[in-house]
Design a protein around this motif. Structure first.
Motif, PDB file in Angstrom:
ATOM      1  N   ASP A  35       0.866  -1.170   0.000  1.00  0.00           N
ATOM      2  CA  ASP A  35       0.000   0.000   0.000  1.00  0.00           C
ATOM      3  C   ASP A  35       0.906   1.224   0.000  1.00  0.00           C
ATOM      4  N   ALA A  36       0.871   1.989  -1.080  1.00  0.00           N
ATOM      5  CA  ALA A  36       1.797   3.110  -1.242  1.00  0.00           C
ATOM      6  C   ALA A  36       1.280   4.410  -0.650  1.00  0.00           C
ATOM      7  N   SER A  37       0.163   4.383   0.046  1.00  0.00           N
ATOM      8  CA  SER A  37      -0.472   5.636   0.475  1.00  0.00           C
ATOM      9  C   SER A  37       0.303   6.383   1.556  1.00  0.00           C
ATOM     10  N   SER A  38       1.171   5.697   2.290  1.00  0.00           N
ATOM     11  CA  SER A  38       1.863   6.361   3.404  1.00  0.00           C
ATOM     12  C   SER A  38       3.290   6.780   3.075  1.00  0.00           C
ATOM     13  N   PHE A  39       3.716   6.654   1.829  1.00  0.00           N
ATOM     14  CA  PHE A  39       5.092   7.007   1.491  1.00  0.00           C
ATOM     15  C   PHE A  39       5.427   8.440   1.868  1.00  0.00           C
ATOM     16  N   GLY A  61      -1.278   7.643 -12.122  1.00  0.00           N
ATOM     17  CA  GLY A  61      -1.209   9.080 -12.306  1.00  0.00           C
ATOM     18  C   GLY A  61      -0.040   9.682 -11.557  1.00  0.00           C
ATOM     19  N   ASP A  62       0.149  10.976 -11.720  1.00  0.00           N
ATOM     20  CA  ASP A  62       1.176  11.689 -10.972  1.00  0.00           C
ATOM     21  C   ASP A  62       0.766  11.787  -9.510  1.00  0.00           C
ATOM     22  N   GLY A  63       1.719  11.953  -8.667  1.00  0.00           N
ATOM     23  CA  GLY A  63       1.452  12.080  -7.237  1.00  0.00           C
ATOM     24  C   GLY A  63       2.681  11.705  -6.455  1.00  0.00           C
ATOM     25  N   ILE A  64       2.499  11.526  -5.158  1.00  0.00           N
ATOM     26  CA  ILE A  64       3.594  11.120  -4.284  1.00  0.00           C
ATOM     27  C   ILE A  64       3.280   9.726  -3.746  1.00  0.00           C
ATOM     28  N   PRO A  65       4.187   8.790  -3.921  1.00  0.00           N
ATOM     29  CA  PRO A  65       5.515   8.982  -4.487  1.00  0.00           C
ATOM     30  C   PRO A  65       5.475   9.067  -6.011  1.00  0.00           C
ATOM     31  N   HIS A  66       6.446   9.811  -6.553  1.00  0.00           N
ATOM     32  CA  HIS A  66       6.631   9.791  -7.992  1.00  0.00           C
ATOM     33  C   HIS A  66       7.222   8.426  -8.363  1.00  0.00           C
ATOM     34  N   VAL A  67       6.650   7.811  -9.390  1.00  0.00           N
ATOM     35  CA  VAL A  67       7.018   6.425  -9.711  1.00  0.00           C
ATOM     36  C   VAL A  67       7.764   6.355 -11.040  1.00  0.00           C
ATOM     37  N   GLY A 242       7.997   3.322   3.592  1.00  0.00           N
ATOM     38  CA  GLY A 242       8.654   4.593   3.875  1.00  0.00           C
ATOM     39  C   GLY A 242      10.089   4.373   4.304  1.00  0.00           C
ATOM     40  N   LEU A 243      10.679   5.398   4.879  1.00  0.00           N
ATOM     41  CA  LEU A 243      12.064   5.297   5.317  1.00  0.00           C
ATOM     42  C   LEU A 243      12.233   4.150   6.307  1.00  0.00           C
ATOM     43  N   ASN A 244      13.198   3.288   6.019  1.00  0.00           N
ATOM     44  CA  ASN A 244      13.424   2.093   6.821  1.00  0.00           C
ATOM     45  C   ASN A 244      14.656   2.327   7.702  1.00  0.00           C
ATOM     46  N   ARG A 299      13.015   9.934  10.564  1.00  0.00           N
ATOM     47  CA  ARG A 299      11.884  10.755  10.992  1.00  0.00           C
ATOM     48  C   ARG A 299      11.419  11.705   9.886  1.00  0.00           C
ATOM     49  N   GLY A 300      12.001  11.610   8.696  1.00  0.00           N
ATOM     50  CA  GLY A 300      11.694  12.551   7.630  1.00  0.00           C
ATOM     51  C   GLY A 300      10.286  12.400   7.069  1.00  0.00           C
ATOM     52  N   THR A 301       9.793  13.490   6.509  1.00  0.00           N
ATOM     53  CA  THR A 301       8.516  13.494   5.801  1.00  0.00           C
ATOM     54  C   THR A 301       8.670  14.334   4.544  1.00  0.00           C
ATOM     55  N   VAL A 302       7.798  14.110   3.570  1.00  0.00           N
ATOM     56  CA  VAL A 302       7.870  14.832   2.308  1.00  0.00           C
ATOM     57  C   VAL A 302       6.992  16.076   2.395  1.00  0.00           C
ATOM     58  N   VAL A 303       7.542  17.222   2.005  1.00  0.00           N
ATOM     59  CA  VAL A 303       6.771  18.463   1.989  1.00  0.00           C
ATOM     60  C   VAL A 303       7.046  19.193   0.678  1.00  0.00           C
ATOM     61  N   ALA A 304       6.146  20.100   0.337  1.00  0.00           N
ATOM     62  CA  ALA A 304       6.383  20.973  -0.809  1.00  0.00           C
ATOM     63  C   ALA A 304       7.498  21.952  -0.456  1.00  0.00           C
ATOM     64  N   THR A 305       8.452  22.109  -1.341  1.00  0.00           N
ATOM     65  CA  THR A 305       9.585  22.995  -1.070  1.00  0.00           C
ATOM     66  C   THR A 305       9.129  24.414  -0.785  1.00  0.00           C
ATOM     67  N   GLU A 306       8.081  24.860  -1.460  1.00  0.00           N
ATOM     68  CA  GLU A 306       7.601  26.229  -1.263  1.00  0.00           C
ATOM     69  C   GLU A 306       7.060  26.464   0.148  1.00  0.00           C
TER      70      GLU A 306
END
Length: 312
Positions: A35-39, A61-67, A242-244, A299-306
């Motif tokens: 299940d890729a929803s928590s990446f 489609g496009d989204g996170i994670p980019h595949v 996610g990060l292992n 402990r990292g998470t993905v955020v928009a750079t802006e």
């Protein structure tokens, strides 16, 4: 310890202070098994699927994670991963002819073209001699040549006596796993590094002696300047999405530390540049001791750079 790619930031939406890093990539996953929803909330901005249904992957489609993906495993009749419960027929492409001509049924060029036309960013070939027959030298050479003609790199699952050497001889660009079945000689390691080959870590899939061999091989490869890519083989056993942290700690044990660990995580391969508009955010300042880095990174998470404002 100073990390060249890290900078202090504050999140504009929450005012939380922390550290920004480039977007992280898991370079070896199997999306049909997870299940890729928590990446994103677990720190992975992009993944490389190294064995899946190319038609299904092309429809994502496009989204996170980019595949990015390899499409199906290229193998020979009876070869790995045929017959595995986790490997439906759609993720396997049999190569029965070393032909370099397009359109030949079962031909090497035909197999490569099929994956590429479905959007593959890399080609994967199975050289798992411990699990069945593998492509012979003319077929392997033809697969690599066909991928080159389409502008794609080749990644191989190389396992069993002589398979790492065959991958080097054929010009395979990346090993899908750090070799774990036997210690590699200094000559083989030097040849792999000189050829510019990269190795995807996947250390946490192993236990016992196999884990020790994989870490020793990766340590020797990295010490000679070999390019290391963070990857987990997610979908293979009980691995966290996610990060292992265990994978990061094993990389640290293998001598991939500090900036080199960040590089293994953020290398955009097989893309030429990182995923645009995304960063990794980790609360708090970067650690000052290398031994603390792996746990902190987990402990990292993905955020928009802006969303991030630099605070120097």
């Amino acid at each position: 310890m100073t990390l060249a790619a890290a900078w202090p930031v504050r999140r504009s939406l929450t005012a939380e202070a922390g550290t920004a890093l480039p977007p992280f990539v898991d370079h070896h996953v199997h999306l049909h098994l997870i299940d890729a929803s928590s990446f994103a909330r677990r720190g992975i901005a992009a993944v490389v699927d190294l064995g899946g249904d190319p038609v299904h992957l092309a429809r994502r489609g496009d989204g996170i994670p980019h595949v990015r993906y390899a499409g199906a495993f290229l193998t020979v009749p009876g070869g790995y991963p045929q017959g595995r419960s986790w490997a439906p027929a759609s993720i396997v492409c049999e190569v029965t002819d070393a032909s370099s001509h397009p359109g030949v049924p079962g031909g090497a060029r035909t197999a490569v073209d099929a994956q590429t036309d479905a959007g593959a960013a890399v080609i994967k070939v199975a050289l798992h001699a411990d699990a069945g027959p593998v492509p012979d030298d003319p077929t392997l050479t033809a697969i690599v040549a066909a991928a080159r003609a389409r502008g794609l790199a080749v990644v191989a699952h190389a396992q069993g006596p002589g398979q790492v050497e065959r991958a080097i001889d054929a010009g395979v660009d990346v090993l899908a796993h750090t070799p774990a079945d036997a210690p590699l000689s200094r000559r083989v390691l030097a040849r792999a590094v000189a050829a510019g080959q990269a190795w995807i870590s996947t250390l946490d899939i192993h236990r016992g002696d196999a884990r020790d061999r994989a870490i020793a091989n990766l340590r020797a490869f990295a010490a000679r300047g070999g390019r290391v890519l963070y990857g987990t083989d997610l979908g293979n056993g009980d691995l966290p999405v996610g990060l292992n942290r265990r994978e990061l700690l094993a990389l640290h044990e293998a001598g991939v530390r500090g900036d080199r660990l960040i590089e293994a995580l953020s290398d955009p391969w097989p893309a030429a540049a990182p995923t645009a508009g995304l960063s990794t955010f980790i609360p708090g300042p970067a650690p000052t001791h290398p031994d603390d880095l792996a746990t902190w990174l987990s402990r990292g998470t993905v955020v928009a750079t802006e969303e991030l404002a630099r605070v120097d």
